[in-house]
Motif scaffolding. Structure first.
Motif, PDB file in Angstrom:
ATOM      1  N   THR A  65     -10.214  -0.350   5.797  1.00  0.00           N
ATOM      2  CA  THR A  65      -9.210  -0.761   4.799  1.00  0.00           C
ATOM      3  C   THR A  65      -8.503  -1.976   5.464  1.00  0.00           C
ATOM      4  O   THR A  65      -8.202  -1.989   6.565  1.00  0.00           O
TER       5      THR A  65
ATOM      6  N   MET B   7       0.796  -1.062   0.003  1.00  0.00           N
ATOM      7  CA  MET B   7      -0.033  -0.048   0.071  1.00  0.00           C
ATOM      8  C   MET B   7       0.978   1.126  -0.126  1.00  0.00           C
ATOM      9  O   MET B   7       1.536   1.500   0.722  1.00  0.00           O
ATOM     10  N   SER B   8       0.606   2.035  -1.122  1.00  0.00           N
ATOM     11  CA  SER B   8       1.503   3.269  -0.955  1.00  0.00           C
ATOM     12  C   SER B   8       0.981   4.162   0.006  1.00  0.00           C
ATOM     13  O   SER B   8      -0.136   4.238   0.571  1.00  0.00           O
ATOM     14  N   LYS B   9       2.060   5.077   0.480  1.00  0.00           N
ATOM     15  CA  LYS B   9       1.770   6.346   1.296  1.00  0.00           C
ATOM     16  C   LYS B   9       0.485   7.140   1.057  1.00  0.00           C
ATOM     17  O   LYS B   9      -0.144   7.681   1.943  1.00  0.00           O
ATOM     18  N   SER B  10       0.334   7.254  -0.238  1.00  0.00           N
ATOM     19  CA  SER B  10      -0.634   8.288  -0.653  1.00  0.00           C
ATOM     20  C   SER B  10      -2.066   7.724  -0.764  1.00  0.00           C
ATOM     21  O   SER B  10      -3.047   8.577  -1.008  1.00  0.00           O
ATOM     22  N   GLU B  11      -1.906   6.403  -0.647  1.00  0.00           N
ATOM     23  CA  GLU B  11      -3.281   5.888  -0.757  1.00  0.00           C
ATOM     24  C   GLU B  11      -4.236   6.025   0.481  1.00  0.00           C
ATOM     25  O   GLU B  11      -3.899   6.135   1.560  1.00  0.00           O
ATOM     26  N   ASN B  12      -5.374   6.509   0.176  1.00  0.00           N
ATOM     27  CA  ASN B  12      -6.505   6.711   1.132  1.00  0.00           C
ATOM     28  C   ASN B  12      -6.745   5.484   2.025  1.00  0.00           C
ATOM     29  O   ASN B  12      -6.996   4.759   1.293  1.00  0.00           O
ATOM     30  N   ILE B  13      -6.650   5.604   3.147  1.00  0.00           N
ATOM     31  CA  ILE B  13      -7.351   4.548   3.975  1.00  0.00           C
ATOM     32  C   ILE B  13      -8.242   4.841   4.861  1.00  0.00           C
ATOM     33  O   ILE B  13      -8.202   6.146   5.481  1.00  0.00           O
TER      34      ILE B  13
ATOM     35  N   LYS C  29      -3.153   8.683   9.313  1.00  0.00           N
ATOM     36  CA  LYS C  29      -1.877   7.811   9.425  1.00  0.00           C
ATOM     37  C   LYS C  29      -1.164   7.902  10.887  1.00  0.00           C
ATOM     38  O   LYS C  29       0.235   7.953  10.909  1.00  0.00           O
TER      39      LYS C  29
ATOM     40  N   GLU D 187      -7.017   7.578   9.157  1.00  0.00           N
ATOM     41  CA  GLU D 187      -7.078   8.383   7.840  1.00  0.00           C
ATOM     42  C   GLU D 187      -5.600   9.267   7.993  1.00  0.00           C
ATOM     43  O   GLU D 187      -4.984   9.542   6.952  1.00  0.00           O
TER      44      GLU D 187
END
Length: 369
Positions: free
Chosen positions: A11, A1-7, A321, A319
């Motif tokens: 998720t 999962m990329s750091k920019s991906e919204n979670i 992080k 969200e």
């Protein structure tokens, strides 16, 4: 999962080969209903209910590696192969409903042999005549004036306790648990070695920072050897001792940097418990900050705990992080936090109550608070 991906809270999270259906978990909370260390029907019901409630993962309560490692006579243990079927019954049920369940291995050290909490104030230490036992610790320092004397462990005894952690970890695997958490917090045995407030040894297990964390590191190394490589390993730490001269968050970051490459996958960030005269911050969410600081400083996965009781707060932590998992304790016991309600609150798909039923994004009216 990329750091920019919204979670968000829902998720899925994959740790090694273990996939958690969401990021809402239940921390280890002792029910004080074991009989001679064995879990009972109430444990099946309580932990099974968390699975039915759709918590992504569950941490079974603090479980002793030997009878004298229990905080009370009513604590669970896993010091015998005879206990494996009792735990397997619980893990099988939890798995049937899509949740993952781990177990927290612990030895209470000098805080063992306590009375069972009740509506009345906890009495404190239980004497030998009352069914209690002598307690051990990193050093011969009593937990409090109303507690019994503490016997300092010899190096041979320390090595034996490492073996007990290993033997119990093997039983955890056979019992069907998905992950193991090593309890290094709250003033129990491992924490007693870590903290300078409870460790005044002069050998290789005391004195310097590296010596004080040696026991923790050796437990991690040996446990990691005997559990499957695809099985996650968590460690719970008291990120601050909340007492002058004790462990600070900076110390904890150093600890995590020392253990993260030993096979530890997540730090369960808690605080306090090592001494009776601690100062608890007035902010009920003070522990939540620990997860963010440890995560940012070390890059390891963290779980936030302590006073989290709203969907908005829990989701914001994920969200933004600030943590990878939120652990819902007292609110889960009160039924004040419910994953399906949380899903409705944040506008995401609601976990099905049964595997063949889905409420979709818009829930029926009865699914709301």
């Amino acid at each position: 999962m990329s750091k920019s991906e919204n979670i968000n809270l829902f998720t899925p999270l994959k740790i090694r080969d273990c996939v958690f259906q969401n990021r809402i978990g239940v921390p280890p909370m002792i029910l004080f209903n074991a009989v001679d260390g064995k879990p009972q029907d109430i444990h099946l019901i309580q932990y099974g209910k968390y699975a039915l409630d759709a918590y992504g993962f569950i941490i079974f309560e603090s479980t002793a590696i030997e009878p004298n490692g229990r905080s009370t006579l009513k604590d669970c243990g896993i010091w015998s192969d005879d206990f494996i079927p009792d735990y397997k019954r619980i893990t099988d049920f939890v798995h049937k409903y899509g949740s993952k369940i781990g177990i927290q291995l612990n030895h209470c050290g000098r805080k063992a042999s306590g009375s069972v909490p009740s509506i009345e104030k906890r009495k404190g230490f239980i004497t030998l005549s009352e069914g209690g036992w002598n307690v051990v610790g990193a050093s011969s320092l009593k937990y409090s004036e109303d507690w019994n004397d503490t016997k300092e462990l010899s190096i041979n005894e320390i090595q034996n306790y490492i073996k007990l952690f290993v033997e119990c970890a093997i039983r955890c695997v056979k019992s069907g648990f998905d992950f193991i958490e090593i309890h290094g917090a709250h003033g129990f045995l491992i924490n007693q070695f870590i903290s300078p407030l409870t460790n005044n040894r002069s050998d290789e297990y005391g004195g310097s920072f590296n010596n004080r964390i040696r026991f923790l590191k050796e437990v991690i190394i040996e446990v990691r050897k005997v559990i499957p490589n695809n099985m996650p390993l968590f460690v719970r730490l008291s990120c601050e001792d909340l007492c002058e001269g004790g462990i600070t968050i900076s110390d904890t970051i150093n600890i995590v940097n020392e253990i993260k490459d030993l096979g530890v996958d997540l730090i369960n960030c808690s605080g306090g418990g090592v001494v009776a005269n601690q100062t608890i911050p007035s902010d009920p969410l003070f522990e939540v900050v620990y997860a963010k600081k440890v995560k940012e400083s070390t890059g390891i996965l963290t779980a936030a705990v302590g006073g989290i009781c709203s969907s908005e707060l829990a989701n914001n932590l994920i969200e933004n992080k600030e943590a990878d998992v939120v652990l819902i304790g007292r609110a889960a016991l009160r039924g004040a936090f419910y994953p399906r309600h949380a899903a409705a609150d944040i506008g995401t798909d609601i976990p099905p109550y049964h595997q063949n039923i889905s409420y979709a994004t818009t829930p029926p009216r009865y699914c709301k608070y």
